[in-house]
Scaffold this motif. Structure first.
Motif, PDB file in Angstrom:
ATOM      1  N   LYS A 199      -4.980   5.992  -6.590  1.00 56.51           N
ATOM      2  CA  LYS A 199      -3.570   6.686  -6.582  1.00 56.51           C
ATOM      3  C   LYS A 199      -2.738   5.873  -7.429  1.00 56.51           C
ATOM      4  O   LYS A 199      -1.879   6.790  -8.304  1.00 56.51           O
TER       5      LYS A 199
ATOM      6  N   ASN B 174       2.072   8.470  -6.063  1.00 50.89           N
ATOM      7  CA  ASN B 174       2.938   7.832  -4.844  1.00 50.89           C
ATOM      8  C   ASN B 174       2.046   7.404  -3.785  1.00 50.89           C
ATOM      9  O   ASN B 174       1.528   8.296  -2.963  1.00 50.89           O
ATOM     10  N   THR B 175       1.846   6.071  -3.571  1.00 53.25           N
ATOM     11  CA  THR B 175       1.002   5.486  -2.661  1.00 53.25           C
ATOM     12  C   THR B 175       1.644   5.720  -1.129  1.00 53.25           C
ATOM     13  O   THR B 175       0.895   5.496  -0.355  1.00 53.25           O
TER      14      THR B 175
END
Lengths: 441, 266
Positions: free
Chosen positions: A268, A274-275
């Motif tokens: 990611k 966006n993690t």
């Protein structure tokens, strides 16, 4: 006199109890070498799976004959334990057949019923010995069964036969002593099976019979204590671990591989997604996949202790059937051996996992891992829902990602997927050509 | 063929502001493998005839990552998966049908954890539904009536996902005589190609897995070995060739058999 035997009994019980406790603690520690894995979902489904597969032996019945014989031993084992309870109480209290006065005629029936079970256990064990040693069923004679595993299997059957014979001898001599009017042997009524062997003991003197009865009693109960300890060193541990093992087994479709969340986070970040959490690099020293037992999950390790080396997995494995080195049973046996070796070393204050060896390489070779078709035949075959495939795939991850030592053809396949988005070397622009061809003919 | 078949892509449809009922995930074998492209075409012809609203990703489709994952390269798998999910979520894909059990397993079981939640069905189940709904009629079964067909279970369809009855029901709808191999359903023997074996030579042994399986299939005396997986197709076809039986025994996918019975192979 009774006080001495009571004391002896307490000492013996305490001694074996202590050995058993030490051993259980050791096994627990060994299983805890594995990495943490949260398994606390779908409790109802898990309970159901345990009741069906472990308690109900559902998967054993894929092979009806051994399933039936195995069921006899299993039922015998569970029910005869009620008699063992009486024997332990007698030993502690200095009584003789403490349940008899309370149960009356029902006691005669109960013991007779146990005797029938004992006879059936002996019968099953004899058939199993013949199956293992005379009829040469291939799965019992694979290379990983050489030496201790074969001896272990035979010993278990022989010990069970001997223990059951001790019960029958104990009961038969008891009946003769009752007939002779010995004050210590209260009337119980004639038991069904041992009653048939009374004639055999008729010629002996009363004192000899007492010695024989006591010897059989002590032999049986000490034998059971010793066997309980032996079981923890043996493949026979499945009698206990089958239960938690089926409870904690996967409920998801067999085809699903576990996701590696640590890699998801990295991917990611790489893709600029966006993690949803603090984007942090993986912790120092973390490795991908499994090289040794501590990289596997505790469930993988429990699997190894629950394995009774029946070899149904190996008999169904396409790689093994066609002569490849891979045997799913050996994967489980190696995992257990490695755990035991590490545990023993730690117990002695040795190096444990740092002994310069590892499950991958010293126990399981890449050739074995590379032969797997991930077909799930082994997983399907296992009567106690052990998953050898999960271990194989985790070790493949280590080989591919940490050692970059996947087979050359696989590395080429990886490269194709990366550059051409297909495992073969075709141009991505040709992917949709079939749509033109459909109208050509 | 009377009129040419148009294969809509998701991009075409999106441009027109339309969304198809189902995305047909073709897979790499279905796109590139000469033998398996025939299955893709047969399946599309059936979809076309029945009038199912479908589209493909076309050039936007890429490997699901399955072989990379099974070979141990989790990193590459997830890169592929994320990219595919981005594309599919972008088009608002809800339902996927695919003829490849490996793609099926990955899309259905392994994409949800990475953000790709779809209703995924294998083409064997899809065909069975079309037959049950009366959309594929198979009047009399045509040329397969009474002929012996054996079905080779794909591991990734069978044991991996418990799809055993759909392919068999499709074959029974052909009025064919379905003969089972000794090892079938939960005990079905692998063709030898799963777990990324398709992409490397077998380890040393005394026999190839596909030969072992082909021998078993030939023992049934069936003239057709039905498969439902591109890898099984390759392995079984190679096995039949190795046994020099290719003139008597054909390896066919379920979609090909249905298309043929429906007279769609023009």
């Amino acid at each position: 006199m009774t006080i001495i035997s009571q004391l002896a009994f307490v000492v013996i019980l305490g001694f074996f109890g202590f050995l058993l406790y030490k051993r259980i603690t050791r096994i627990k520690k060994n299983i805890q070498l594995g990495r943490d894995q949260q398994i606390d979902d779908r409790k109802g489904d898990r309970l159901r799976q345990m009741l069906l597969v472990a308690f109900g032996q559902q998967k054993m019945f894929k092979k009806p004959l051994p399933a039936f014989l195995h069921l006899l031993i299993y039922v015998g084992f569970i029910l005869i334990n009620i008699e063992v309870l009486e024997i332990i109480l007698d030993g502690l209290l200095g009584t003789h057949r403490v349940f008899a006065p309370f149960l009356g005629g029902f006691y005669t029936f109960l013991i007779s019923f146990f005797e029938v079970l004992a006879l059936l256990v002996i019968f099953s064990c004899v058939v199993f010995l013949i199956r293992r040693n005379v009829t040469k069923i291939p799965r019992f004679h694979k290379i990983e069964m050489k030496g201790w595993p074969t001896l272990d299997a035979n010993l278990i059957l022989i010990i069970e036969i001997v223990l059951m014979k001790a019960i029958l001898t104990m009961n038969a001599t008891d009946l003769v002593l009752q007939d002779l009017g010995n004050a210590n042997y209260a009337q119980t009524g004639t038991f069904l099976i041992s009653g048939m062997f009374v004639d055999f003991f008729d010629g002996f003197s009363e004192s000899t019979l007492v010695i024989m009865e006591r010897a059989a009693w002590w032999f049986h109960i000490v034998g059971i204590f010793a066997f309980a300890v032996y079981v923890t060193y043996s493949k026979h541990l499945h009698i206990f671990l089958a239960f938690p093992n089926t409870y904690y087994s996967r409920l998801e479709p067999k085809g699903k591989m576990n996701n590696m969340q640590e890699i998801t986070n990295e991917v990611k970040i790489m893709l600029g997604m966006n993690t949803g959490e603090e984007a942090s690099p993986p912790p120092e020293g973390m490795k991908f996949g499994a090289k040794d037992v501590n990289d596997l999950s505790w469930k993988n390790l429990m699997d190894a202790y629950a394995c009774t080396e029946c070899g149904r997995c190996t008999a169904e494995c396409p790689a093994n059937i066609t002569g490849k080195k891979l045997s799913p049973r050996k994967i489980m046996m190696d995992t257990r051996d490695r755990m035991e070796d590490v545990g023993l070393s730690l117990q002695k204050g040795g190096k444990g996992l740092e002994d310069g060896k590892s499950l991958l390489g010293d126990y399981i070779s890449k050739e074995e891992l590379n032969a797997c078709t991930s077909c799930n035949a082994c997983v399907e075959a296992c009567p106690v829902t052990i998953n050898p495939l999960d271990i194989i795939l985790q070790m493949r991850r280590y080989v591919a990602m940490e050692e970059s030592a996947a087979p050359q053809s696989w590395n080429m396949m990886f490269q194709n997927v990366e550059t051409n988005f297909a495992p073969w070397k075709f141009a991505p622009t040709d992917r949709f050509n079939w749509a033109q061809e459909i109208n050509e003919k | 063929m009377a009129e040419s078949i148009q294969i809509p892509t998701m991009a075409d449809m999106a441009a027109k502001g339309e969304t198809p009922e189902v995305l047909f995930w073709v897979g790499c074998a279905g796109s590139y493998d000469d033998r398996y492209k025939n299955v893709t075409k047969a399946f599309v012809k059936i979809l076309n005839k029945v009038g199912v609203s479908f589209a493909v990703l076309g050039p936007e489709e890429t490997c699901t990552g399955d072989p990379a994952r099974r070979a141990g390269n989790e990193f590459l798998f997830q890169m592929q998966a994320m990219a595919n999910i981005q594309v599919m979520n972008g088009y608002g894909v809800q339902k996927i049908v695919t003829a490849c059990p490996h793609c099926f397993n990955t899309l259905k079981n392994e994409y949800p954890e990475l953000g790709g939640e779809y209703e995924v069905i294998h083409h064997s189940t899809f065909l069975q539904q079309l037959i049950n709904e009366g959309k594929v009629k198979l009047a009399g079964g045509g040329e397969f009536k009474g002929k012996k067909i054996t079905y080779h279970d794909s591991c990734f369809l069978g044991r991996a996902n418990n799809v055993y009855s759909a392919p068999r029901e499709v074959l029974e709808a052909l009025d064919a005589e379905l003969v089972e191999m000794k090892r079938c359903k939960t005990k079905g023997l692998c063709c030898g190609a799963g777990g990324a074996q398709m992409f490397k030579d077998a380890e040393p042994g005394k026999k190839e897995v596909n030969i072992e399986r082909t021998e078993e299939a030939l023992e049934t005396g069936a003239g057709t070995i039905a498969v439902a997986c591109p890898f099984c197709m390759t392995m079984m076809s190679d096995g039949v060739k190795n046994k020099e039986k290719e003139s008597e025994v054909k390896v066919r996918d379920l979609a090909e058999l249905i298309a043929e019975a429906e007279g769609l192979n023009g």
